[in-house]
Scaffold this active site. Structure first.
Site, PDB file in Angstrom:
ATOM      1  N   ARG A  90       0.831  -1.386  -0.156  1.00 34.47           N
ATOM      2  CA  ARG A  90       0.041  -0.036   0.321  1.00 34.47           C
ATOM      3  C   ARG A  90       0.916   1.379  -0.188  1.00 34.47           C
ATOM      4  O   ARG A  90       1.755   1.489   0.788  1.00 34.47           O
ATOM      5  CB  ARG A  90      -0.709  -0.231   1.726  1.00 34.47           C
ATOM      6  CG  ARG A  90      -1.513  -1.343   1.477  1.00 34.47           C
ATOM      7  CD  ARG A  90      -3.035  -1.243   0.644  1.00 34.47           C
ATOM      8  NE  ARG A  90      -3.538  -1.996   0.725  1.00 34.47           N
ATOM      9  CZ  ARG A  90      -4.859  -2.776  -0.182  1.00 34.47           C
ATOM     10  NH1 ARG A  90      -5.033  -2.200  -0.595  1.00 34.47           N
ATOM     11  NH2 ARG A  90      -5.245  -3.209   0.456  1.00 34.47           N
ATOM     12  N   THR A 107      11.933  -1.897   1.224  1.00 38.24           N
ATOM     13  CA  THR A 107      12.580  -2.779   0.580  1.00 38.24           C
ATOM     14  C   THR A 107      11.740  -3.509  -1.031  1.00 38.24           C
ATOM     15  O   THR A 107      10.288  -3.078  -0.799  1.00 38.24           O
ATOM     16  CB  THR A 107      12.104  -4.196   0.951  1.00 38.24           C
ATOM     17  OG1 THR A 107      11.541  -4.587   1.026  1.00 38.24           O
ATOM     18  CG2 THR A 107      13.168  -4.024   2.133  1.00 38.24           C
ATOM     19  N   HIS A 108      12.684  -3.204  -1.506  1.00 42.28           N
ATOM     20  CA  HIS A 108      11.993  -3.413  -3.118  1.00 42.28           C
ATOM     21  C   HIS A 108      12.605  -4.246  -3.399  1.00 42.28           C
ATOM     22  O   HIS A 108      13.465  -4.163  -3.890  1.00 42.28           O
ATOM     23  CB  HIS A 108      11.838  -1.649  -3.863  1.00 42.28           C
ATOM     24  CG  HIS A 108      11.200  -1.942  -5.424  1.00 42.28           C
ATOM     25  ND1 HIS A 108       9.411  -1.913  -5.267  1.00 42.28           N
ATOM     26  CD2 HIS A 108      11.387  -1.480  -6.067  1.00 42.28           C
ATOM     27  CE1 HIS A 108       9.664  -2.274  -6.611  1.00 42.28           C
ATOM     28  NE2 HIS A 108      10.237  -1.395  -7.492  1.00 42.28           N
TER      29      HIS A 108
HETATM   30  C1  GAR Z   1       9.329  -8.453  -1.082  1.00 46.83           C
HETATM   31  O1  GAR Z   1      10.007  -8.944  -3.095  1.00 46.83           O
HETATM   32  C2  GAR Z   1       9.474  -6.565  -1.053  1.00 46.83           C
HETATM   33  O2  GAR Z   1      10.070  -5.928  -1.310  1.00 46.83           O
HETATM   34  C3  GAR Z   1       8.049  -6.753  -1.928  1.00 46.83           C
HETATM   35  O3  GAR Z   1       6.830  -7.645  -0.694  1.00 46.83           O
HETATM   36  C4  GAR Z   1       8.279  -8.061  -0.926  1.00 46.83           C
HETATM   37  C5  GAR Z   1       7.706  -9.196   0.589  1.00 46.83           C
HETATM   38  O4  GAR Z   1       7.904 -10.545   0.204  1.00 46.83           O
HETATM   39  N1  GAR Z   1       7.303  -5.421  -1.832  1.00 46.83           N
HETATM   40  C6  GAR Z   1       7.661  -5.176  -2.843  1.00 46.83           C
HETATM   41  O5  GAR Z   1       7.048  -5.257  -4.190  1.00 46.83           O
HETATM   42  C7  GAR Z   1       7.095  -2.815  -2.674  1.00 46.83           C
HETATM   43  N2  GAR Z   1       7.222  -2.726  -3.952  1.00 46.83           N
HETATM   44  P1  GAR Z   1       7.806 -11.009   1.792  1.00 46.83           P
HETATM   45  O6  GAR Z   1       6.619 -10.968   2.262  1.00 46.83           O
HETATM   46  O7  GAR Z   1       8.200 -12.516   1.260  1.00 46.83           O
HETATM   47  O8  GAR Z   1       8.499 -10.744   2.953  1.00 46.83           O
END
Ligand code: GAR
Length: 195
Positions: A90, A107-108
């Site tokens: 979000r 983190t991205h």
């Molecule tokens: C991660 O790769 C994070 O960087 C991404 O969601 C994933 C969460 O993984 N975030 C985005 O894409 C934000 N734009 P997880 O729930 O297994 O930690």
């Protein structure tokens, strides 16, 4: 020792890696609470580690602003030194970024400014790029436009799917995140003047 609130939307695998890192006696940060914008599976990691959790369901509010007001209430109550968005899917409303920034990092799963937004892995794959990456940034009011704290390249392999590529990016994200939080905690990284 700094205090951290982590916000998630999904499985929280990166959150879990951060929680494991914070268990080390010499790690200079501890997670005081874990929040989510939905009934995220990753909230289960909070109970595994004996950490309080909260859920501010986005769909229960009539606007992003109203959701943000309730989220801000929770964040104020925890009064953490740092807020980590670890898979929070979000956009925070400006009021939240303005109140808590620049102490919010994200983190991205791409090498920003390449492939910002909710589908960083899918977009990298669709572009035909031979490499993508992982980034940790300071959150500002744009979409993944804040100052970059850390990033690293990850190759795209010829037979990668979105899932296989994402699974190779995540360990890099975890390493960058754990290191970035450590550097914020030790003062090596000053969020008011990021490198
Ligand atoms: C991660 O790769 C994070 O960087 C991404 O969601 C994933 C969460 O993984 N975030 C985005 O894409 C934000 N734009 P997880 O729930 O297994 O930690």
């Amino acid at each position: 020792m700094i205090s951290v609130v982590v916000l998630i939307s999904g499985s929280g695998s990166n959150l879990r890696a951060l929680l494991e890192a914070t268990s080390a006696v010499d790690y200079p940060a501890h997670v005081v609470a874990i929040g989510a914008d939905r009934e995220a599976d990753g909230l289960g990691h909070a109970s595994d580690f004996g950490i309080p959790s909260f859920d501010v369901p986005y769909t229960s509010f009539s606007s992003r602003e109203e959701w943000g007001e309730e989220l801000a209430e929770q964040l104020r109550a925890w009064n953490a030194d740092l807020i980590v968005l670890s898979g929070l899917m979000r956009l925070l409303p400006e009021s939240v970024v303005d109140e808590f920034g620049p102490r919010i990092i994200n983190t991205h799963p791409a090498y920003l400014p390449e492939f910002p937004g909710a589908h960083g892995v899918r977009d990298a794959l669709a572009s035909g790029a031979s490499e993508t990456g992982a980034s940790v940034i300071v959150v500002d009011n744009g979409v993944d436009t804040g100052p970059i704290l850390a990033q690293e390249r990850v190759p795209v392999l010829p037979d990668d799917t979105e899932a296989s590529l994402h699974e190779r990016i995540k360990p890099v994200e975890r390493r960058l995140l754990i290191d970035a939080v450590r550097r914020v905690a030790t003062g090596e990284l000053d969020l008011t003047t990021p490198a």
